[in-house]
Design a protein around this motif. Structure first.
Motif, short mmCIF file in Angstrom:
data_model
loop_
_atom_site.label_atom_id
_atom_site.label_comp_id
_atom_site.label_asym_id
_atom_site.label_seq_id
_atom_site.Cartn_x
_atom_site.Cartn_y
_atom_site.Cartn_z
N LYS A 7 -2.06 2.26 27.98
CA LYS A 7 -3.35 1.60 27.78
C LYS A 7 -3.45 0.43 28.74
O LYS A 7 -2.51 -0.33 28.92
CB LYS A 7 -3.45 1.10 26.34
N LYS A 8 -4.62 0.28 29.33
CA LYS A 8 -4.91 -0.90 30.14
C LYS A 8 -5.81 -1.80 29.29
O LYS A 8 -6.93 -1.44 28.98
CB LYS A 8 -5.61 -0.54 31.44
N TYR A 9 -5.27 -2.95 28.93
CA TYR A 9 -6.04 -3.91 28.12
C TYR A 9 -6.99 -4.69 29.02
O TYR A 9 -6.64 -5.03 30.15
CB TYR A 9 -5.11 -4.90 27.44
N ASN A 10 -8.15 -4.97 28.50
CA ASN A 10 -9.11 -5.82 29.20
C ASN A 10 -9.28 -7.17 28.50
O ASN A 10 -9.92 -8.06 29.03
CB ASN A 10 -10.48 -5.13 29.29
N ASN A 11 -8.68 -7.29 27.33
CA ASN A 11 -8.86 -8.47 26.50
C ASN A 11 -7.49 -9.05 26.16
O ASN A 11 -6.67 -8.38 25.55
CB ASN A 11 -9.61 -8.04 25.23
N PHE A 12 -7.24 -10.30 26.57
CA PHE A 12 -5.94 -10.92 26.34
C PHE A 12 -5.61 -11.04 24.86
O PHE A 12 -4.47 -10.83 24.45
CB PHE A 12 -5.85 -12.30 27.01
N GLU A 13 -6.58 -11.40 24.04
CA GLU A 13 -6.33 -11.58 22.62
C GLU A 13 -5.83 -10.28 21.97
O GLU A 13 -4.90 -10.30 21.17
CB GLU A 13 -7.59 -12.09 21.89
N GLU A 14 -6.43 -9.16 22.34
CA GLU A 14 -6.01 -7.87 21.80
C GLU A 14 -4.59 -7.52 22.29
O GLU A 14 -3.74 -7.08 21.51
CB GLU A 14 -6.99 -6.77 22.21
N PHE A 15 -4.34 -7.72 23.57
CA PHE A 15 -3.02 -7.48 24.15
C PHE A 15 -1.96 -8.33 23.45
O PHE A 15 -0.91 -7.85 23.02
CB PHE A 15 -3.07 -7.81 25.65
N ASN A 16 -2.25 -9.61 23.32
CA ASN A 16 -1.32 -10.55 22.71
C ASN A 16 -1.06 -10.21 21.24
O ASN A 16 0.08 -10.25 20.77
CB ASN A 16 -1.85 -11.97 22.86
N LYS A 17 -2.12 -9.84 20.52
CA LYS A 17 -1.99 -9.48 19.10
C LYS A 17 -1.12 -8.23 18.94
O LYS A 17 -0.22 -8.19 18.09
CB LYS A 17 -3.37 -9.23 18.49
N ASP A 18 -1.37 -7.21 19.76
CA ASP A 18 -0.56 -5.99 19.69
C ASP A 18 0.90 -6.30 20.03
O ASP A 18 1.82 -5.82 19.34
CB ASP A 18 -1.10 -4.91 20.63
N GLY A 19 1.13 -7.09 21.06
CA GLY A 19 2.50 -7.45 21.44
C GLY A 19 3.20 -8.23 20.33
O GLY A 19 4.38 -8.00 20.04
N TYR A 20 2.48 -9.14 19.72
CA TYR A 20 3.03 -9.93 18.61
C TYR A 20 3.42 -9.00 17.45
O TYR A 20 4.52 -9.09 16.91
CB TYR A 20 2.01 -10.97 18.14
N ASN A 21 2.51 -8.11 17.07
CA ASN A 21 2.77 -7.21 15.95
C ASN A 21 3.96 -6.28 16.22
O ASN A 21 4.79 -6.05 15.34
CB ASN A 21 1.53 -6.39 15.61
#
Length: 158
Positions: A7-21
């Motif tokens: 997946k190529k993320y376009n939104n940092f918040e979504e990327f960061n949230k997924d990485g955190y989880n």
């Protein structure tokens, strides 16, 4: 079996949230393991399409591009490296990761590593940061390798 593209993320918040989880899942299921064992476990549990998912977090300067001898200015941050960094450096907070584009855009100092595949950027912005960027062996892609917080004395040693 069909290969699923990262997946190529376009939104940092979504990327960061997924990485955190994903990092929390690993942390909660690997009690007693050291950091490298936790990272190895993550790479067994998550498939490559998840781990290779990324965001373009910024663009390196022409000076950094020359130091890396790479062909592109795009700087990618993969979920794999975000998980690894979150497991190894729990002191780095969401707000610190959000500063990566600022560190890349205007580092206070930088140098090339001995291997030639990494450049280390530093930034003093209320905190002291050390951001390691690597390029691939074919010199076509650049990735965030790690983000560390430094104290003032360590910052000054570089």
């Amino acid at each position: 079996m069909k290969e699923i593209n990262p997946k190529k993320y376009n939104n940092f918040e979504e990327f960061n949230k997924d990485g955190y989880n994903l990092a929390e899942y690993i942390r909660n299921n690997t009690n007693g393991l050291n950091d490298s064992e936790k990272i190895a476990y993550a790479r067994q549990v998550f498939n490559s399409s998840v781990l290779n998912s990324y965001i373009i977090i910024g663009f390196i300067s022409e000076d950094i591009k020359k130091l890396l001898n790479c062909t592109k200015c795009e700087l990618k941050f993969s979920i794999d490296n975000l998980i690894k960094n979150r497991l190894s450096h729990p002191e780095v907070k969401d707000s610190d990761y959000a500063k990566i584009p600022l560190i890349v855009k205007s580092p206070s100092k930088y140098y090339k590593s001995k291997t030639g595949y990494d450049v280390i950027l530093f930034k003093a912005d209320e905190k002291y940061y050390k951001l390691v960027i690597k390029t691939t062996k074919n010199r076509k892609e650049n990735f965030v390798k790690s983000l560390h917080l430094l104290n003032f004395d360590r910052y000054c040693k570089y």
